[in-house]
Design a protein around this motif. Structure first.
Motif, mmCIF file in Angstrom:
data_model
loop_
_atom_site.group_PDB
_atom_site.id
_atom_site.type_symbol
_atom_site.label_atom_id
_atom_site.label_comp_id
_atom_site.label_asym_id
_atom_site.label_seq_id
_atom_site.Cartn_x
_atom_site.Cartn_y
_atom_site.Cartn_z
ATOM 1 N N PRO A 14 88.615 -51.156 -30.930
ATOM 2 C CA PRO A 14 88.358 -50.707 -32.588
ATOM 3 C C PRO A 14 87.439 -50.891 -33.399
ATOM 4 O O PRO A 14 86.694 -52.132 -33.305
ATOM 5 N N GLY A 15 86.603 -50.309 -33.768
ATOM 6 C CA GLY A 15 85.418 -50.491 -34.799
ATOM 7 C C GLY A 15 84.183 -50.076 -33.745
ATOM 8 O O GLY A 15 83.018 -50.097 -34.442
ATOM 9 N N GLY A 16 84.457 -49.727 -32.616
ATOM 10 C CA GLY A 16 83.282 -49.627 -31.613
ATOM 11 C C GLY A 16 82.773 -48.099 -31.954
ATOM 12 O O GLY A 16 83.405 -47.414 -32.612
ATOM 13 N N SER A 17 81.844 -48.084 -30.887
ATOM 14 C CA SER A 17 81.162 -46.642 -31.159
ATOM 15 C C SER A 17 81.178 -45.769 -29.570
ATOM 16 O O SER A 17 81.168 -46.459 -28.761
ATOM 17 N N LEU A 18 81.113 -44.535 -29.770
ATOM 18 C CA LEU A 18 80.921 -43.786 -28.406
ATOM 19 C C LEU A 18 80.066 -42.561 -29.035
ATOM 20 O O LEU A 18 80.028 -41.917 -30.043
ATOM 21 N N ARG A 19 79.381 -41.974 -28.067
ATOM 22 C CA ARG A 19 78.643 -40.662 -28.291
ATOM 23 C C ARG A 19 79.164 -39.704 -26.949
ATOM 24 O O ARG A 19 78.947 -39.989 -25.819
ATOM 25 N N LEU A 20 79.584 -38.580 -27.571
ATOM 26 C CA LEU A 20 80.042 -37.637 -26.776
ATOM 27 C C LEU A 20 79.174 -36.443 -26.604
ATOM 28 O O LEU A 20 78.251 -36.186 -27.616
ATOM 29 N N SER A 21 78.931 -35.935 -25.249
ATOM 30 C CA SER A 21 77.797 -34.902 -25.144
ATOM 31 C C SER A 21 78.634 -33.617 -24.806
ATOM 32 O O SER A 21 79.702 -33.776 -24.200
ATOM 33 N N CYS A 22 77.829 -32.515 -24.839
ATOM 34 C CA CYS A 22 78.292 -31.180 -24.582
ATOM 35 C C CYS A 22 77.312 -30.456 -24.052
ATOM 36 O O CYS A 22 76.631 -30.000 -24.857
ATOM 37 N N ALA A 23 77.227 -30.367 -22.863
ATOM 38 C CA ALA A 23 76.122 -29.636 -22.071
ATOM 39 C C ALA A 23 76.444 -28.190 -21.847
ATOM 40 O O ALA A 23 77.480 -27.912 -21.545
ATOM 41 N N ALA A 24 75.743 -27.394 -22.501
ATOM 42 C CA ALA A 24 75.896 -25.859 -22.301
ATOM 43 C C ALA A 24 75.025 -25.201 -21.488
ATOM 44 O O ALA A 24 73.853 -25.526 -21.191
ATOM 45 N N SER A 25 75.759 -24.025 -20.664
ATOM 46 C CA SER A 25 74.785 -23.578 -19.856
ATOM 47 C C SER A 25 75.231 -21.983 -19.927
ATOM 48 O O SER A 25 76.152 -21.681 -20.245
ATOM 49 N N ARG A 26 74.027 -21.110 -19.377
ATOM 50 C CA ARG A 26 74.469 -19.741 -19.569
ATOM 51 C C ARG A 26 74.434 -18.927 -21.036
ATOM 52 O O ARG A 26 74.950 -18.007 -20.992
ATOM 53 N N PHE A 27 74.069 -19.826 -21.945
ATOM 54 C CA PHE A 27 73.789 -19.385 -23.291
ATOM 55 C C PHE A 27 72.947 -20.320 -24.015
ATOM 56 O O PHE A 27 72.850 -21.370 -23.624
ATOM 57 N N THR A 28 72.381 -19.762 -25.121
ATOM 58 C CA THR A 28 71.482 -20.747 -25.925
ATOM 59 C C THR A 28 72.354 -21.193 -26.957
ATOM 60 O O THR A 28 72.687 -20.600 -27.955
ATOM 61 N N LEU A 29 72.387 -22.478 -26.947
ATOM 62 C CA LEU A 29 73.450 -23.015 -27.805
ATOM 63 C C LEU A 29 73.068 -22.997 -29.121
ATOM 64 O O LEU A 29 73.811 -23.006 -29.913
ATOM 65 N N ASP A 30 71.777 -23.166 -29.638
ATOM 66 C CA ASP A 30 71.544 -23.142 -31.024
ATOM 67 C C ASP A 30 71.872 -21.994 -31.705
ATOM 68 O O ASP A 30 71.567 -21.806 -32.915
ATOM 69 N N TYR A 31 72.013 -20.693 -31.091
ATOM 70 C CA TYR A 31 72.429 -19.725 -31.851
ATOM 71 C C TYR A 31 73.945 -19.639 -32.137
ATOM 72 O O TYR A 31 74.259 -18.700 -32.987
ATOM 73 N N TYR A 32 74.508 -20.447 -31.519
ATOM 74 C CA TYR A 32 76.175 -20.368 -31.599
ATOM 75 C C TYR A 32 76.738 -21.484 -32.390
ATOM 76 O O TYR A 32 75.970 -22.499 -32.308
ATOM 77 N N ALA A 33 77.749 -21.259 -33.075
ATOM 78 C CA ALA A 33 78.496 -22.474 -33.526
ATOM 79 C C ALA A 33 79.203 -23.189 -32.422
ATOM 80 O O ALA A 33 79.394 -22.631 -31.255
ATOM 81 N N ILE A 34 79.314 -24.563 -32.501
ATOM 82 C CA ILE A 34 79.853 -25.402 -31.402
ATOM 83 C C ILE A 34 80.789 -26.197 -32.469
ATOM 84 O O ILE A 34 80.510 -26.862 -33.475
ATOM 85 N N GLY A 35 81.834 -26.371 -32.073
ATOM 86 C CA GLY A 35 82.887 -27.133 -32.616
ATOM 87 C C GLY A 35 83.414 -28.332 -31.427
ATOM 88 O O GLY A 35 83.302 -28.120 -30.498
ATOM 89 N N TRP A 36 83.862 -29.500 -32.095
ATOM 90 C CA TRP A 36 84.488 -30.541 -31.367
ATOM 91 C C TRP A 36 85.919 -30.482 -32.024
ATOM 92 O O TRP A 36 86.173 -30.407 -33.169
#
Length: 126
Positions: A14-36
């Motif tokens: 508790p109180g700590g940090s994590l960074r999650l990653s979501c690697a995209a392939s077969r499309f250009t990520l910045d064109y689309y909305a991405i949700g978590w």
């Protein structure tokens, strides 16, 4: 076919940090909305954060505002969820999803997102 692969989950105190990653392939990520999204055992899926395609407008659930930050690295075609000050109520399987251009009203239901990753487990425990 769109492919999303999450990583970065794990066990944190508790109180700590994590960074999650979501690697995209077969499309250009910045064109689309991405949700978590996240889903804990016995609970409904919850929209955590969303970033719209193009202008990059960001949205956060009230439960994570001020603690989580969504971002994307267009060069790596990867998006991130930086999670700080993790709480005992944050553990869940976290998913990234896409399939629409803009997050828009109602993004948090996830119903308009057509492509999902396999999820990564986040555990918060002392």
């Amino acid at each position: 076919q769109v492919q999303l692969v999450e990583s970065g989950g794990g066990l944190v105190q508790p109180g700590g940090s994590l960074r999650l990653s979501c690697a995209a392939s077969r499309f250009t990520l910045d064109y689309y909305a991405i949700g978590w999204f996240r889903q804990a055992p016995g609970k409904e899926r919850e929209g955590v954060s969303c970033i719209s395609g193009g202008d990059g407008t960001t949205y956060y659930a009230d439960s994570v505002k001020g603690r989580f930050t969504i971002s994307r690295d267009n060069a790596k075609n990867t998006m991130y969820l930086q999670m700080n000050s993790l709480k005992p109520e944050d553990p869940a399987v976290y998913y990234c999803a896409t399939g629409l251009r803009m997050c828009g009203i109602g993004w948090s239901s996830g119903s308009r997102f057509g492509s999902w990753g396999q999820g990564t487990q986040v555990t918060v425990s002392s």
